[in-house]
Design an enzyme around this catalytic site. Structure first.
Site, short mmCIF file in Angstrom:
data_model
loop_
_atom_site.label_atom_id
_atom_site.label_comp_id
_atom_site.label_asym_id
_atom_site.label_seq_id
_atom_site.Cartn_x
_atom_site.Cartn_y
_atom_site.Cartn_z
CB SER A 171 7.57 -2.45 -0.68
OG SER A 171 6.95 -2.51 0.59
CE LYS A 172 7.01 -9.65 -3.77
NZ LYS A 172 8.47 -9.77 -3.69
NE ARG A 173 7.17 -2.21 4.17
CZ ARG A 173 6.68 -0.99 4.27
NH1 ARG A 173 5.70 -0.73 5.10
NH2 ARG A 173 7.19 -0.01 3.55
CG HIS A 174 2.58 -0.43 0.68
ND1 HIS A 174 3.90 -0.26 0.33
CD2 HIS A 174 2.36 0.37 1.73
CE1 HIS A 174 4.44 0.64 1.13
NE2 HIS A 174 3.53 1.03 1.99
N GLY A 175 0.78 -4.68 -0.50
CA GLY A 175 -0.09 -5.49 -1.37
C GLY A 175 0.71 -5.95 -2.57
#
Ligand code: GLU
Length: 491
Positions: free
Chosen positions: A243-247
């Protein structure tokens, strides 16, 4: 083989979607089959044309071309609705007049009823008097249409996971037509896959629970049932769904840094393995070697370092002319004047710089150091190599005089510098390091004689002059400390 990619235009082209598209495209290309693109835009509120455009341009950037489409799911709503009606007429679906309260109660009871709550709506429908449902429908009472899930079990041979089996009693009597008459996702997909004569559906694991429903619907409608394969999800480094948390998860965000061939190579290896330890592959090799049998059954981790590494490998082996135009598009100023002056200069420079580049953007920034324009002195480089200002000034001044009269080629430049170092009785590094900061503002660069050569005489001497002014100014006013680090230098 007829395969398809069926994104909903409710978001950008996601890394996972791009991988699904690529795997299907690979299957089509290696089998001489057909790759169909279908935009699943029936959720009007959440779909947008801008997202459709973003998806198409993402695919184009990756080089994933489609043979049919884009088809728009919303164009066939009439057919989907008619299919739902057909099931109703055949007794394979029923009208559901449940109230919102009843449905909420069903949901609350689902644990207590051990799955049987999925049949609560069916029981209410069965409790109606004969003919009552038709009468109420004719009177205009709103109702949904649910598919009557048959007894037994549903299984298929999954191209990735092997034999899969669902007990039908665990499958909800899914709504196929909503109270407003609109068809639902599963019904639309089944109709459209049949209409496009899709014979292989390869998609993400997140669709696994839809597959038995779609198989049952296809059978009930008399459509051929396609083969199915489900590719495991892409995970972040922490093992959770990417998800966006990972990049960045939007493919478009990679366009400034990453080559499309590197992204394709990377996506191919996300969940597929060629069976040996080869990693850097061109598209034609991937097309040749891709196989469903070697799709991994476990989720694969999105490793940004690996992407950068693959990008570096592709940067250093790709066609120079193509690299040249990609880099040119990202330069702050056009290098055309400099290029025209010196044939072969631009390609030579790219070839020199690309061996250590891992990102297109960083490569473009490096190339721009060799064009007329200001350079910034990196604070760490200044601290390390311009520490003794007076001496640095002396060396750079001597170097400038020596280089001025030199033929501008790496070998004579090297000879001149080494002779000077010998005369001054210092190691060549004492001249090279400060010179590198003067020319590039940085502590690392390709070999200094190549740097001089590619900068050219005027720009090199200019930058040395600018460095001399900077160190002299600071020597006169030591209170300014590291000002050089902050000030732009060079021309
Ligand atoms: N439209 C669905 C999605 O974006 C895909 C449908 C399918 O592949 O069957 O997740």
């Amino acid at each position: 083989m007829r395969v398809r990619f069926a994104p909903a235009p409710t978001g950008f082209l996601h890394v996972g979607g791009a991988r699904t598209a690529l795997f299907n495209w690979l299957l089509a290309r290696q089998s001489g089959g057909t790759f169909v693109l279908r935009i699943e835009d029936t959720d009007r509120a959440r779909s947008s044309e801008a997202m459709t455009d973003a998806i198409l341009s993402g695919l184009e950037w990756l080089g994933i071309d489609w043979d049919e489409g884009p088809l728009f799911q919303s164009d066939r709503v009439g057919e989907h609705t008619a299919a739902g009606r057909r099931l109703l007429a055949a007794g394979l679906a029923y009208r559901d007049f449940s109230t919102p309260d009843e449905l909420a109660r069903d949901r609350a009871n689902i644990a207590a009823l051990a799955g049987e709550a999925t049949r609560a709506a069916r029981r209410r429908a069965e409790a109606l008097a004969p003919g009552e449902a038709e009468e109420r429908a004719e009177a205009g009472e709103p109702h949904a249409v649910r598919f009557l899930v048959p007894e037994g079990s549903t299984d298929w041979e999954d191209a990735v996971h092997g034999r899969m089996r669902f007990r039908n009693r665990d499958i909800d009597d899914l709504v196929i037509l909503r109270a407003d008459g609109s068809p639902t996702y599963n019904l639309a997909v089944v109709c459209d896959d049949a209409h496009a004569r899709i014979d292989m559906v390869l998609r993400g694991d997140d669709h696994l629970s839809n597959t038995p429903k779609q198989i049952l619907l296809a059978r009930a409608l008399g459509f051929p049932v396609p083969r199915f394969g489900h590719v495991p999800l892409i995970l972040g480094r922490d093992g959770k769904r990417l998800s966006k948390r990972h990049g960045a998860t939007d493919i478009a965000e990679y366009r400034r840094d990453i080559l499309p061939e590197a992204m394709v190579n990377f996506l191919a290896l996300l969940g597929w393995s060629p069976g040996d330890d080869r990693e850097v592959m061109e598209l034609d090799e991937i097309v040749r070697r891709f196989s469903l049998k070697r799709i991994l059954r476990k989720g694969s981790v999105f490793d940004a370092d690996k992407l950068a590494w693959l990008n570096g490998r592709h940067l250093s082996r790709m066609d120079l002319a193509r690299l040249g135009s990609l880099v040119k598009a990202q330069l702050p100023q056009a290098p055309d004047a400099t290029i025209k002056d010196r044939p072969g200069w631009y390609e030579g420079l790219l070839d020199l710089l690309r061996t250590r580049a891992r990102s297109l953007d960083a490569l473009a920034r490096n190339v721009s150091l060799y064009l007329p324009g200001e350079i910034a002195y990196e604070p760490a480089a200044v601290r390390k190599h311009w520490k003794r200002r007076a001496q640095v000034g002396e060396y750079l001044d001597a170097l400038r005089r020596r280089l001025e009269g030199c033929e501008w080629h790496p070998e004579p430049l090297e000879r001149a510098l080494r002779d000077l170092a010998e005369e001054l009785e210092v190691g060549a590094g004492r001249l090279i390091h400060p010179l590198r900061v003067a020319l590039t503002g940085q502590a690392v660069s390709p070999g200094i004689f190549d740097v001089l050569y590619y900068l050219g005489r005027d720009l090199s001497l200019d930058r040395i002059g600018r460095a001399l002014e900077t160190v002299a100014a600071e020597e006169a006013d030591p209170a300014q400390g590291d000002q050089a680090a902050a000030a732009p230098g060079g021309r």
